[in-house]
Write an enzyme that holds these catalytic residues in place. Structure first.
Site, PDB file in Angstrom:
ATOM      1  N   HIS A  94       0.815  -1.213   0.000  1.00  0.00           N
ATOM      2  CA  HIS A  94       0.000   0.000   0.000  1.00  0.00           C
ATOM      3  C   HIS A  94       0.854   1.270   0.000  1.00  0.00           C
ATOM      4  O   HIS A  94       0.688   2.160  -0.841  1.00  0.00           O
ATOM      5  CB  HIS A  94      -0.921  -0.043   1.235  1.00  0.00           C
ATOM      6  CG  HIS A  94      -1.835   1.133   1.325  1.00  0.00           C
ATOM      7  ND1 HIS A  94      -1.537   2.246   2.077  1.00  0.00           N
ATOM      8  CD2 HIS A  94      -3.027   1.381   0.748  1.00  0.00           C
ATOM      9  CE1 HIS A  94      -2.514   3.120   1.964  1.00  0.00           C
ATOM     10  NE2 HIS A  94      -3.439   2.607   1.170  1.00  0.00           N
ATOM     11  N   CYS A 130      -1.816  -2.237 -16.208  1.00  0.00           N
ATOM     12  CA  CYS A 130      -1.955  -1.094 -15.296  1.00  0.00           C
ATOM     13  C   CYS A 130      -1.365  -1.410 -13.926  1.00  0.00           C
ATOM     14  O   CYS A 130      -1.492  -0.624 -13.001  1.00  0.00           O
ATOM     15  CB  CYS A 130      -3.412  -0.688 -15.161  1.00  0.00           C
ATOM     16  SG  CYS A 130      -4.444  -2.009 -14.507  1.00  0.00           S
TER      17      CYS A 130
HETATM   18  C1  PEP Z   1      -3.094  -4.770  -9.872  1.00  0.00           C
HETATM   19  O1  PEP Z   1      -3.511  -5.662  -9.147  1.00  0.00           O
HETATM   20  O2  PEP Z   1      -2.169  -4.904 -10.701  1.00  0.00           O
HETATM   21  C2  PEP Z   1      -3.679  -3.420  -9.803  1.00  0.00           C
HETATM   22  C3  PEP Z   1      -3.307  -2.485 -10.640  1.00  0.00           C
HETATM   23  O3  PEP Z   1      -4.598  -3.172  -8.836  1.00  0.00           O
HETATM   24  P1  PEP Z   1      -4.275  -2.912  -7.293  1.00  0.00           P
HETATM   25  O4  PEP Z   1      -2.827  -2.605  -7.179  1.00  0.00           O
HETATM   26  O5  PEP Z   1      -5.148  -1.782  -6.897  1.00  0.00           O
HETATM   27  O6  PEP Z   1      -4.684  -4.205  -6.661  1.00  0.00           O
END
Ligand code: PEP
Ligand code: MG
Length: 868
Positions: A443, A819
């Site tokens: 996080h 992403c």
């Molecule tokens: C992922 O899991 O790659 C993503 C972009 O979402 P998050 O980091 O919010 O889980």
């Protein structure tokens, strides 16, 4: 005997035997001698270029890597033939010439050829002091490097006079029980042998390997006629460059020292002269204006013809300039950008060449504040460098304290064991974040990069006593709340106090380079942006849209969290929908702002993703406050919170699973997106929002969500009597979604691979806990790199390829992207481009790095095509 010409090395007409002409292993450097950096090293090649430019370079013989390797094994080249290349009585020096100057090499040995007889001659021609200095320097170097005597034995030598020389020669003879060698051939052979062997030694090999050299990197040597820099008239040596090393701006920089050799002018404590006229003291321009003008002219000529900013090593001999060497000016990231941009502006490089000369990762130095390279570092501890840049502030241990510090305008560093969504406001308020736990996609790391906030995670070598508000660092020092520390998020070092900083440099040179990179690149770069501030940063860096807006962060805003909690506690679907009605206008405003900032560029909004539990208060005080707000007994609240706890929330009720089981949340978000679309399109560019469903693993999930989103769209169109388009897509972040992409792709316009979760699930490795052992795993070669940082192209990459292939099978026009955090990593971008993805999306501050990496790939491929 008095020489009329003490240094006959300059006689340009001197030509000799064929043995050393165009001999690939031992060759006189002439304009067309067979010399390359790959066979003779960078210095030899550079000297050849200088010879071709007709610059006043002393005669030089280059020895190839192969020749030097053989010398190390005891096979000497034809020393007599080498010496034949130089006029009789020339003093020589030998310098290393490795393929890459950064790999180092043994130090140069000067004044080879000095002996008793030459000393006497030089006493007559140059004076006693100069003659003694030349001989003394050589004896000392020979004693240490060739005879392998302890350097300490010369500590007691009184001075550099004739007396000091006598003491040194006595010390040499006493230690070796031999007279100092007088024969030039013997001296040269000894020096060549010692330098060749030094390169092959274990410590030298380890040292250069640490700098990236291959294990079998070769060493070339150059044997050059000396221009000694001591003697009558204005004599001396120095270095000059035309730019400032830190800024890259034009600035004549360097030093000159009369009656000196080698790099003496740069020695500590010497009274060297400035080069250009300077109010601080005497300069070379004052003492030898003609020589200075020549030197400047030569340096400018080198810059133009070698197409690079060079540091020139020079000697002045009785007012005449000689160029001994040229090396690429050492530079930091920001200077590098300024230098290449100026080279293009001066017509020396093409924009594409300039782009290729800047290493994408090095842009981080420009994008963020940095600890100055000149600053002293008092390192308290280390962690994983999770978000680049440097920040100084007072330690705070809670988000509330961070906000309080911000309200006093006092920079602070937020220290947590790990952060959770509840810390977002504290992170916004802090100058930097330090956590004990976590990895590159935890996080704190993700949010830190998004905010451009320096962040170090997984600093587990430091002991975090958060209850006592203390950190104990490995050397035993104890840090307390209020102490000032500095985080270097680029290196992962936690530093004591406040070292000198360099500010970010998003100047005109940076913008110009980015423009050229944009022209060259052929894969789209979007930004992950959750807030208007992020979106603005994305636009400032010319991102081509938002590739991921994580909507959950919006619910942690003040005023919304309580409503969110009420929604979670609602007893029925109708109650839930009623509470969500209150969140709708806030959510709509969020999207209107994003759409307006992005001015019609695509904005991809991910529907709600995290487990609801993350929104519930973890402390008793928070639980009491919630009970008050809901009008419930605390015990009820605690019971409900406990009932919602999951053993493994990241694999539990989250993402599309919430969309299926608590559909009112997605209904509200879809409505907010569509209403915002109409509102923003009224007074701006038309908006076509992209809606993304997270954590999909089954086709039916997509069907169910699609049906409801379509229904909301139809309702909004009917209510407002206006048409709009939207694109629905799937976030592919479970292995099953990759495998079954063919099934759900016909329902979707795009697939965006969430490589953070996909990596976590492919490895079965928690992204929040991996930091604890990742360095052990990388050090022991289990993983080549942290797979949360650099895409695992073998395993996770295989899944990406499968997902892309199967998605295209049933929907050939589908848009493909990634992403996850890997979107900003140059190595991972290469993979996505090769797999035919349309774009990558990364934290806003990584957009320039990603764009430059994309440009490198495209230019590299075009150059490759031209060559075939
Ligand atoms: C992922 O899991 O790659 C993503 C972009 O979402 P998050 O980091 O919010 O889980
Ligand atoms: Mg995810």
């Amino acid at each position: 005997m008095v020489h009329s010409e003490p240094f006959p090395c300059r006689s340009a007409e001197w030509t000799r035997s064929d043995a050393v002409h165009s001999n690939p292993h031992t060759t006189l450097i002439t304009p067309d001698a067979p010399v390359t950096a790959a066979t003779h090293g960078g210095r030899a090649k550079c000297l050849q270029r200088l010879v071709r430019l007709d610059l006043p370079v002393p005669r030089t013989v280059a020895l190839s890597f192969d020749a030097v390797h053989r010398i190390a094994k005891g096979e000497l080249p034809d020393i007599a033939a080498i010496l034949d290349e130089f006029p009789p009585d020339t003093l020589l020096c030998v310098r290393p010439s490795s393929e890459d100057p950064d790999w180092g090499g043994p130090g140069a040995v000067l004044n080879i050829g000095m002996n008793d007889a030459r000393y006497v001659e030089f006493c007559d021609s140059l004076g006693h002091d100069a003659a003694a200095a030349l001989y003394l320097r050589f004896v000392q170097a020979y004693a240490v490097h060739v005879a392998r005597l302890d350097p300490d034995m010369f500590d007691d030598v009184s001075d550099e006079s004739a007396h000091g020389l006598r003491e040194t020669l006595h010390a040499y003879e006493a230690e070796t029980e031999e007279p100092f060698p007088q024969d030039l051939a013997e001296q040269l052979a000894g020096v060549l042998r010692s330098m060749a062997r030094a390169w092959e030694g274990t410590s030298a090999r380890l040292l250069r390997q640490a700098k990236g050299a291959p294990a079998d990197a070769g060493l070339g040597l150059v044997v050059q006629a000396m221009v000694p820099g001591v003697g009558q008239g204005e004599c001396g040596s120095g270095v000059l460059q035309l730019v400032d090393t830190t800024t890259g701006l034009p600035q004549i920089t360097g030093r000159y020292l009369s009656q000196s050799q080698g790099r003496d002018a740069l020695g500590a404590g010497v009274e060297a002269l400035y080069l250009e006229k300077d109010v601080r003291g005497r300069s070379l321009e004052d003492v030898a204006p003609a020589a200075f003008a020549d030197l400047k002219r030569h340096a400018a000529h080198m810059r133009e013809k070698l197409r690079e900013e060079m540091q020139v090593e020079f000697v002045i001999e009785n007012g005449h300039v000689h160029i001994l060497d040229g090396v690429r000016v050492a530079r930091g990231g920001r200077a590098a950008v300024r230098i290449v941009v100026r080279l293009v502006q001066d017509g020396i490089l093409t924009p594409q060449e300039a782009v290729m000369r800047i290493e994408p990762h090095s842009l981080n130095e420009l994008l963020h504040r940095q600890v100055s390279p000149k600053a002293k570092r008092d390192v308290l501890g280390r962690g994983i460098p999770a978000s680049p840049g440097a920040a100084t502030g007072r330690i705070v241990f809670t988000s509330a304290d961070a906000q309080a510090a911000a309200s006093r305008r006092e920079p602070c560093i937020l220290v947590r064991r790990e952060t959770s969504p509840e810390d977002i406001r504290g992170m916004h308020a802090a100058a930097g974040v330090l956590t004990e736990r976590g990895g590159i996609t935890s996080h704190a790391a993700v949010i830190g990069r998004g905010l451009g906030l320096p962040c170090i995670v997984g600093a587990s070598e430091m002991t975090f006593l958060t209850d006592k508000k203390q950190i104990v660092v490995p050397d035993g020092r104890v840090l307390r709340a209020g102490d000032i520390i500095t985080l270097d998020g680029t290196s992962g070092q936690v530093l004591a106090g406040e070292p000198e900083m360099l500010e970010a440099a998003l100047d005109d040179a940076f913008q110009t380079l980015m423009g050229w990179a944009e022209d060259a690149s052929d894969i789209g770069i979007r930004a992950n942006a959750d807030s208007p501030a992020d979106a603005q940063t994305a636009r400032n860096f010319n991102a081509e849209g938002i590739g991921l807006c994580r909507t959950e962060h919006m619910f942690f805003e003040p005023g919304r969290l309580t409503v969110m909690r009420e929604m979670i506690f609602a007893e029925s679907s109708a109650d839930r929908a009623a509470v969500l009605e209150r969140l709708l206008p806030m959510q709509r405003d969020d999207f209107v702002q994003l759409f307006r900032i992005m001015q019609g560029q695509p904005v991809c909004i991910r529907l709600f993703d995290p487990p609801l539990h993350e929104f519930l208060p973890a402390t008793r005080t928070g639980q009491r406050e919630l009970a008050e707000a809901l009008g419930l007994p605390v015990s009820d609240v605690i019971r409900r919170i406990e009932a919602m706890e999951e053993y493994n929330p990241m694999l539990g009720l989250r993402g599309v699973r919430l969309g299926v089981t608590v559909p009112e949340i997605y209904d509200m978000q879809a409505r907010a997106i569509f209403e915002a679309t109409l509102k923003a399109s009224q007074d701006g560019d038309p908006v076509v929002p992209e809606i993304m469903i997270p954590l999909v693993s089954a086709k039916r999930e997509v069907e169910l969500v699609k049906r409801r989103v379509d229904a909301v769209a139809a309702a909004v169109r009917a209510e407002q009597r206006q048409a709009f388009d939207f694109r629905l897509g799937v976030m592919v972040e479970t292995p099953r979604a990759c495998l079954r992409a063919a099934e759900f792709s016909p329902y979707t316009s795009f697939l965006s691979f969430g490589t953070n979760d996909l990596t976590q699930m492919t490895y079965g490795l928690s992204r929040d806990d991996a930091g604890r052992f990742m360095s052990d795993y990388v050090n022991q070669g289990v993983f080549r790199e942290d797979p949360f940082h650099v895409l695992d192209t073998d395993g996770v990459g295989e899944l990406l390829k499968l997902g892309a292939e199967r998605g295209r099978e049933t929907n050939p026009g589908i848009t493909l992207s990634i992403c996850g955090e890997h979107g900003g990593n140059p190595e991972s971008i290469a993979f996505c481009r090769a797999a035919g993805f349309d774009y990558v999306s990364c934290s806003p501050f990584r957009v320039p790095v990603a764009r430059l990496a994309a440009a490198h790939l495209a230019i590299g491929q075009n150059v490759g095509r031209e060559l075939t």
